[in-house]
Design a protein around this motif. Structure first.
Motif: not given
Length: 348
Positions: A247-250, A308-310, A312-316, A300-303
């Motif tokens: 969820d983090l931007g960084d 702004g890395r984002a 996402g929940a399926q990053a792997g 959206p939270n990451g951005l």
């Protein structure tokens, strides 16, 4: 055009649309305690109205709709509705998965649809704290049973030497702790260990402090408003993060801060949503669930945050492993997994 395939697709559409519409009814059942009331025994709508104090006409429609979706059982001979043992465990058992709470989360984040739609055009973020309160409360209610089932019985024992440290006396940081359920569970299981929970969301931290006071754990569990890049303290024996790195931007900045905060022989317990590194392997019901939540909450939270890395929940796993390598960690392994999560042990 294959008309059989058209019919197949329309059948899927009807099922999805029905499920989307039923989400509101599930949340009504959650808020009013209807599932727990029905778990007490079979009842006709009239009997159920007496049991719950709710209006019989609303209950009739609710019960029939729940039965149509397979969430409630129906006996045509008696015209009574009931819950099977399995339905009751999933919907009404305090120690069960509380699946109705997940619908609370979904309805909560769908209220942000106009803002998310606009964000698609602008690329701007929508922060976690800008969502409806149901998102925060629902996430805690939904995830807590999983932590109860896995954290102490399975995840901690899967880590090298951590159970022994926690039993003897240890210092723990719980990052992105939300309403504090994971912090309190760990402190309850290990009375000699102290836990500091942190989250950037002040409202969640306020709720966590209230829960700690009610549990009588205030002497060993404390909470602070801080991001994963700015949380306080050093020399932690264990740092925990549950379903929030993505969820983090960084995330790299957070990983570097964790490395600074760990003791030389400390451990980072990182729990992330289950995902394959091959995108097409995530095209399944669990992946669909996560991609939907990620579209409305995680990305959206990451951005919205610096970096702004984002992820996402399926990053792997590969993406997470790369973040850890870039942060200077030298040991990374998958310690456990569930149907919904991957559990990593990360060390300096």
């Amino acid at each position: 055009m294959d008309h059989d395939k058209v019919k197949e697709f329309l059948g899927r559409f009807v099922a999805d649309l029905g499920a989307a519409g039923a989400a509101g009814s599930v949340v009504i059942g959650h808020r009013l305690g209807l599932y727990r009331a029905l778990a007490q025994g079979a009842a006709t709508p009239e009997q159920f109205a007496e049991r719950t104090g709710c209006h019989v006409r609303y209950l009739t429609e609710w019960l029939r709709g729940q039965a149509a979706g397979g969430y409630v059982s129906y006996d045509p001979a008696t015209e009574a509705f009931s819950l099977t043992e399995e339905q009751a465990f999933c919907l009404a058992d305090p120690d069960g998965p509380d699946v109705s709470a997940a619908f609370l989360v979904v309805l909560g984040y769908l209220r942000a649809e106009p803002r998310i739609t606009e964000a698609f055009r602008t690329g701007e973020g929508v922060a976690w704290h800008e969502h409806d309160e149901d998102v925060f409360v629902g996430c805690d209610a939904f995830y807590r049973p999983g932590y109860v089932a896995e954290l102490i019985p399975n995840w901690i024992p899967a880590l090298d030497g951590v159970d022994e440290k926690l039993t003897a006396r240890a210092r723990v940081a719980d990052l992105g702790c939300g309403l504090g359920s994971s912090s309190l569970l760990l402190a309850e299981a290990y009375p000699r260990t102290s836990v500091v929970g942190s989250d950037y969301h002040a409202e969640s931290i306020e709720r966590a402090r209230k829960k700690a006071a009610e549990a009588g754990s205030g002497d060993r569990v404390s909470f602070e408003v801080a991001s994963a890049q700015t949380f306080s303290g050093t020399d932690y024996d264990l740092v925990m993060m549950f379903d929030c790195l993505h969820d983090l931007g960084d995330p790299l900045g957070a990983a570097r801060r964790v490395r600074q905060a760990l003791a030389p022989d400390g451990t980072w317990l990182l729990v992330e949503p289950y995902a394959s590194d091959e995108v097409e392997e995530n095209f399944n019901p669990v992946g669909r669930l996560y991609y939907s939540g990620s579209t409305f909450l995680c990305v959206p939270n990451g951005l919205s945050q610096p970096g702004g890395r984002a992820l996402g929940a399926q990053a792997g796993e590969a993406a997470v492993r790369q973040v850890m390598a870039d942060a200077g960690f030298t040991r990374f392994r998958r310690a456990a997994r569930t149907a919904f999560n991957l559990v990593y042990e990360i060390r300096p």
